[in-house]
Design a protein around this motif. Structure first.
Motif, PDB file in Angstrom:
ATOM      1  N   ALA A  12      11.851  77.406  17.629  1.00  0.00           N
ATOM      2  CA  ALA A  12      11.324  76.081  17.970  1.00  0.00           C
ATOM      3  C   ALA A  12       9.919  76.182  18.564  1.00  0.00           C
ATOM      4  N   GLU A  35      11.330  87.000  26.484  1.00  0.00           N
ATOM      5  CA  GLU A  35      11.615  88.247  25.774  1.00  0.00           C
ATOM      6  C   GLU A  35      10.291  88.965  25.523  1.00  0.00           C
ATOM      7  N   PRO A  43      19.480  84.808  12.882  1.00  0.00           N
ATOM      8  CA  PRO A  43      20.665  84.904  12.017  1.00  0.00           C
ATOM      9  C   PRO A  43      21.011  86.311  11.529  1.00  0.00           C
ATOM     10  N   VAL A 124      25.755  88.576  21.452  1.00  0.00           N
ATOM     11  CA  VAL A 124      24.731  88.746  20.416  1.00  0.00           C
ATOM     12  C   VAL A 124      23.855  87.509  20.407  1.00  0.00           C
ATOM     13  N   VAL A 151      29.235  83.372  15.028  1.00  0.00           N
ATOM     14  CA  VAL A 151      28.768  84.685  15.496  1.00  0.00           C
ATOM     15  C   VAL A 151      29.941  85.664  15.571  1.00  0.00           C
ATOM     16  N   TRP A 251      15.198  76.576  34.631  1.00  0.00           N
ATOM     17  CA  TRP A 251      13.806  76.522  35.111  1.00  0.00           C
ATOM     18  C   TRP A 251      13.324  75.090  35.278  1.00  0.00           C
TER      19      TRP A 251
HETATM   20  C1  LIG Z   1      23.561  86.055  16.226  1.00  0.00           C
HETATM   21  C2  LIG Z   1      23.103  84.706  15.760  1.00  0.00           C
HETATM   22  C3  LIG Z   1      23.291  84.331  14.441  1.00  0.00           C
HETATM   23  C4  LIG Z   1      22.859  83.081  14.006  1.00  0.00           C
HETATM   24  N1  LIG Z   1      23.054  82.755  12.689  1.00  0.00           N
HETATM   25  C5  LIG Z   1      22.607  81.560  12.245  1.00  0.00           C
HETATM   26  C6  LIG Z   1      22.732  81.211  10.852  1.00  0.00           C
HETATM   27  O1  LIG Z   1      23.266  81.982  10.056  1.00  0.00           O
HETATM   28  N2  LIG Z   1      22.258  79.997  10.470  1.00  0.00           N
HETATM   29  C7  LIG Z   1      21.649  79.138  11.346  1.00  0.00           C
HETATM   30  O2  LIG Z   1      21.220  78.055  10.951  1.00  0.00           O
HETATM   31  N3  LIG Z   1      21.515  79.450  12.654  1.00  0.00           N
HETATM   32  C8  LIG Z   1      21.983  80.634  13.122  1.00  0.00           C
HETATM   33  N4  LIG Z   1      21.827  80.945  14.442  1.00  0.00           N
HETATM   34  C9  LIG Z   1      21.246  79.955  15.350  1.00  0.00           C
HETATM   35  C10 LIG Z   1      19.723  80.033  15.408  1.00  0.00           C
HETATM   36  O3  LIG Z   1      19.304  81.343  15.600  1.00  0.00           O
HETATM   37  C11 LIG Z   1      19.261  79.121  16.540  1.00  0.00           C
HETATM   38  O4  LIG Z   1      19.581  77.795  16.173  1.00  0.00           O
HETATM   39  C12 LIG Z   1      17.772  79.250  16.807  1.00  0.00           C
HETATM   40  O5  LIG Z   1      17.482  80.540  17.272  1.00  0.00           O
HETATM   41  C13 LIG Z   1      17.337  78.212  17.838  1.00  0.00           C
HETATM   42  O6  LIG Z   1      15.973  78.377  18.072  1.00  0.00           O
HETATM   43  P1  LIG Z   1      15.266  77.910  19.411  1.00  0.00           P
HETATM   44  O7  LIG Z   1      13.850  78.329  19.297  1.00  0.00           O
HETATM   45  O8  LIG Z   1      15.564  76.480  19.649  1.00  0.00           O
HETATM   46  O9  LIG Z   1      15.998  78.665  20.606  1.00  0.00           O
HETATM   47  P2  LIG Z   1      16.202  80.202  20.884  1.00  0.00           P
HETATM   48  O10 LIG Z   1      16.209  80.977  19.607  1.00  0.00           O
HETATM   49  O11 LIG Z   1      17.365  80.285  21.798  1.00  0.00           O
HETATM   50  O12 LIG Z   1      14.870  80.628  21.650  1.00  0.00           O
HETATM   51  C14 LIG Z   1      14.562  80.266  22.951  1.00  0.00           C
HETATM   52  C15 LIG Z   1      13.612  81.310  23.492  1.00  0.00           C
HETATM   53  O13 LIG Z   1      13.190  80.890  24.781  1.00  0.00           O
HETATM   54  C16 LIG Z   1      13.301  81.986  25.664  1.00  0.00           C
HETATM   55  N5  LIG Z   1      13.484  81.467  27.034  1.00  0.00           N
HETATM   56  C17 LIG Z   1      14.599  80.954  27.576  1.00  0.00           C
HETATM   57  N6  LIG Z   1      14.389  80.598  28.852  1.00  0.00           N
HETATM   58  C18 LIG Z   1      13.106  80.910  29.122  1.00  0.00           C
HETATM   59  C19 LIG Z   1      12.281  80.768  30.265  1.00  0.00           C
HETATM   60  N7  LIG Z   1      12.747  80.235  31.397  1.00  0.00           N
HETATM   61  N8  LIG Z   1      11.007  81.204  30.207  1.00  0.00           N
HETATM   62  C20 LIG Z   1      10.513  81.727  29.057  1.00  0.00           C
HETATM   63  N9  LIG Z   1      11.251  81.872  27.936  1.00  0.00           N
HETATM   64  C21 LIG Z   1      12.523  81.462  27.962  1.00  0.00           C
HETATM   65  C22 LIG Z   1      14.495  82.745  25.154  1.00  0.00           C
HETATM   66  O14 LIG Z   1      14.511  84.083  25.614  1.00  0.00           O
HETATM   67  C23 LIG Z   1      14.258  82.668  23.667  1.00  0.00           C
HETATM   68  O15 LIG Z   1      13.406  83.687  23.221  1.00  0.00           O
HETATM   69  C24 LIG Z   1      22.249  82.187  14.916  1.00  0.00           C
HETATM   70  C25 LIG Z   1      22.066  82.567  16.245  1.00  0.00           C
HETATM   71  C26 LIG Z   1      22.470  83.806  16.671  1.00  0.00           C
HETATM   72  C27 LIG Z   1      22.256  84.215  18.105  1.00  0.00           C
END
Ligand SMILES: Cc1cc2nc3c(=O)[nH]c(=O)nc-3n(C[C@H](O)[C@H](O)[C@H](O)COP(=O)(O)OP(=O)(O)OC[C@H]3O[C@@H](n4cnc5c(N)ncnc54)[C@H](O)[C@@H]3O)c2cc1C
Length: 269
Positions: A12, A35, A43, A124, A151, A251
């Motif tokens: 995102a 991170e 995924p 994971v 997962v 936070w």
């Molecule tokens: C193992 C696994 C398999 C998946 N498989 C699928 C799939 O097959 N198909 C599918 O559609 N989706 C899948 N997903 C879901 C998909 O990965 C998530 O929907 C997606 O990662 C969401 O993205 P995001 O950027 O909103 O949040 P996130 O990926 O959770 O990223 C948030 C980031 O913000 C960071 N963060 C958090 N708090 C703080 C802070 N206070 N300060 C600074 N940084 C911070 C975190 O460390 C992270 O790096 C899977 C997820 C996992 C874990």
């Protein structure tokens, strides 16, 4: 706007940064992520990456040569937001002042109380989680996977393909019943048995227990069993908890941003 801070350097956060540049924003762009890694695809972490079929370099979400002209603050955790001053505070006391702040901190894996510090208990969610689990699976042994969502089911299939002895513990009537519905879940769940997975449905997990550890340090030793609600004890060398995720909103507490089970927002986001 002269400065936008994007908090969360994953899918995102990267998408927001790309959209800003795509819509012509040419001011300062600061991407803050706790991170140490640039944005990567999660995924494969429970599938091809875990199986060793995809390398870390292939997980990158950024295109070759892509440059958004952003400042990347990685390994930097946001611990507070002061909306009036438009200021994001970091764990190392640095502050990032911005005209706009994008909240993209996603979610973190839920754990079981009492499981912290036990070697061999995994979640994971991150690349580091998946690396640690992959190394542990390579040792072989008895794996217990708790949680019947995607997962959990993916880790079960991957680990079984690697030759581990796998027990899959699911609270509902079948794996994936929450996401696929009862009928489809009932249709696909026999696949686990066909591949030699021991499937235990309809039971919750009370906790995990470990062997005696190094008493001199914080190390509690290695996990030895999973304790089920119905009193059964499943011996385990490795345990994976696939029991859902919790929004990373700590936070934002006290910032005035409306929080519930995540950030509250309207139908328009
Ligand atoms: C193992 C696994 C398999 C998946 N498989 C699928 C799939 O097959 N198909 C599918 O559609 N989706 C899948 N997903 C879901 C998909 O990965 C998530 O929907 C997606 O990662 C969401 O993205 P995001 O950027 O909103 O949040 P996130 O990926 O959770 O990223 C948030 C980031 O913000 C960071 N963060 C958090 N708090 C703080 C802070 N206070 N300060 C600074 N940084 C911070 C975190 O460390 C992270 O790096 C899977 C997820 C996992 C874990």
């Amino acid at each position: 706007m002269r400065t936008v801070a994007v908090v969360g350097a994953s899918l995102a956060g990267l998408s927001a940064a790309r959209s800003l540049r795509g819509q012509g924003y040419d001011g300062r762009l600061v991407v803050i992520g706790d991170e140490p890694h640039r944005p990567y695809d999660r995924p494969p972490l429970s599938k091809e990456f875990l199986a060793g079929a995809v390398a870390e370099a292939e997980l990158s979400l950024e295109a070759d040569g892509e440059d958004l002209g952003a400042e990347w603050l990685l390994g930097a955790r946001a611990v507070g937001l002061r909306t009036r001053e438009r200021c994001v505070r970091l764990a190392d006391d640095r502050e990032v002042r911005a005209d706009g702040v994008v909240i993209a901190t996603g979610a973190t894996a839920r754990t079981l109380p009492g499981s912290a510090g036990l070697t061999g208990v995994h979640v994971v969610r991150t690349l580091d989680d998946a690396r640690a689990l992959r190394d542990d699976l390579a040792r072989g042994g008895r794996l217990v996977v708790v949680g019947g969502g995607f997962v959990g089911a993916e880790v079960v299939s991957t680990a079984r393909g690697m030759g581990l002895e796998v027990t899959f513990v699911v609270a509902g009537p079948a794996p994936l019943s929450g996401v696929l519905g009862r009928d489809m879940a009932a249709a696909v769940s026999p696949l686990h048995g066909d591949h030699g997975v021991r499937l235990l449905c309809g039971t919750g997990v009370r906790g995990v227990t470990g062997g005696p550890g190094d008493r001199s340090g914080a190390e509690r030793g290695r996990v030895s069993a999973v304790l089920l609600d119905d009193g059964r004890r499943l011996p385990a060398d490795i345990v994976v908890l696939g029991i859902g995720a919790v929004p990373c909103t700590g936070w934002l507490e006290g910032s005035g941003v409306a929080l519930g089970d995540g950030v509250r927002c309207g139908a328009d986001g």
